[in-house]
Design an enzyme around this catalytic site. Structure first.
Site, short mmCIF file in Angstrom:
data_model
loop_
_atom_site.label_atom_id
_atom_site.label_comp_id
_atom_site.label_asym_id
_atom_site.label_seq_id
_atom_site.Cartn_x
_atom_site.Cartn_y
_atom_site.Cartn_z
N LYS A 5 0.84 -1.21 0.00
CA LYS A 5 0.00 0.00 0.00
C LYS A 5 0.87 1.25 0.00
O LYS A 5 0.62 2.21 -0.74
CB LYS A 5 -0.94 -0.03 1.22
N GLN A 19 -4.53 -1.42 9.60
CA GLN A 19 -4.54 -2.77 9.04
C GLN A 19 -5.15 -3.75 10.03
O GLN A 19 -4.81 -3.76 11.21
CB GLN A 19 -3.11 -3.18 8.66
N ASP A 34 -11.07 2.99 4.11
CA ASP A 34 -11.38 1.55 4.08
C ASP A 34 -12.89 1.32 3.96
O ASP A 34 -13.31 0.21 3.61
CB ASP A 34 -10.91 0.90 5.40
#
Ligand code: GUN
Length: 296
Positions: free
Chosen positions: A53, A97, A120
């Site tokens: 990422k 994460q 997200d």
């Protein structure tokens, strides 16, 4: 033979478009989109994802920062760090994460991210807006699936989409996105999962089958009907002594056999997985554009 859906190609297209937008911003002397990714602990798969990422951000000119916290981090310290970035106008997106170590309440952490920076799409506000059908941040993996279908001109309207898996990250959001009374969606949707008495009863009915169950090669050729569209979300490590690393990555679908029946199928790797990062960058740009009041 089926059409193999090339996620890499579509992801590159999306990333190139974003890179061009960043180039223009830079030439105009403007601020660029910024993403902070936070990793708590040393889960090897998460370390790989965070690295990918961060690299993808750098490649298209986004500002990007990785915050690494030790496995024994206390919840309060993570919440404090998130609060810091909620108030940092250089970072338009915040990604924590998952999974998190067991001493940290995942729901509490997700809810602490400003909905305006929730790239997200996991915050309850984003999820609620998705279900209602409002514009919001769509979770990156399901969003990537919708983009792939659009690019390959596969219209889910009136089709039977069967989702295998009910996670908050993929199963639930993709089912809700497919259900919306909107262009590129409007499907009849079934969600099923590992507890089904007879999973193949459902999967055989699928015009579009989305496998997000997290089990290597789980969907076999006898479980799908002829000419279906197969979208494989799985990323599973299986032992393979013939490779340098001693393992290989396979999906939830027995690709070699299922492809003999499918009209379209996504490979693993190179299908849905690569789209997840592209859509994360897309969402980060969207957060930036809204914050900086620039047309998306
Ligand atoms: N863990 C597995 N997939 C994801 C994702 O898309 N976002 C975050 N934050 N964590 C994940």
């Amino acid at each position: 033979m089926p059409t193999i859906i090339d996620g890499k190609l579509v992801a590159e297209e999306i990333k190139n478009e974003l890179a061009q937008k960043v180039e223009i911003l830079k030439n105009e002397g403007k601020k660029v989109p910024g993403l902070v990714t936070i990793l708590v602990g040393d889960n090897p798969a998460s370390q790989v994802y965070i690295k990918m990422k961060n690299k993808a951000c750098g490649k298209i000119g986004f500002l990007s920062k990785v915050e690494l916290m030790p496995e024994n981090t206390e919840e309060k310290d993570l919440l404090d760090l998130i609060e810091k970035y909620n108030n940092d106008s250089n970072y338009h997106g915040i990604l924590v994460q998952l999974p998190l170590p067991k001493q940290i309440n995942e729901d509490k952490v997700i809810a602490s991210i400003s909905p305006a920076k929730d790239v997200d799409g996991f915050h309850p506000v984003s999820v609620g807006n998705l279900v209602i059908g409002n514009d919001t941040f769509f979770p990156c993996t399901p969003f990537g699936i919708m983009k792939l279908l659009e690019k390959y001109k596969i219209d889910p309207k009136g089709k039977h989409v069967v989702v295998v898996g009910r996670s908050n990250i993929v199963g639930k959001p993709i089912a809700n996105m497919m259900l919306q009374k909107q262009k590129g969606a409007n499907a009849v949707v079934t969600i099923c999962h590992s507890a089904a008495d007879d999973l193949s009863y459902f999967t055989k009915q699928a015009d579009i089958l989305i496998a997000a169950i997290g089990r290597a090669n789980f969907i076999t050729a006898d479980m799908v009907k002829d000419d279906c569209v197969v979208i494989d979300v799985g990323i599973n490590r299986v032992d393979d002594s013939s490779t340098e690393k001693g393992y290989k990555i396979v999906g939830d679908v027995d690709f070699e056999n299922v492809k003999t029946k499918a009209a379209f199928i996504t490979p693993v790797p190179g299908g849905v997985g690569v789209m997840t990062i592209a859509m994360l960058l897309y969402n980060t740009y969207k957060a930036y554009a809204k914050f900086e009041k620039i047309n998306n």
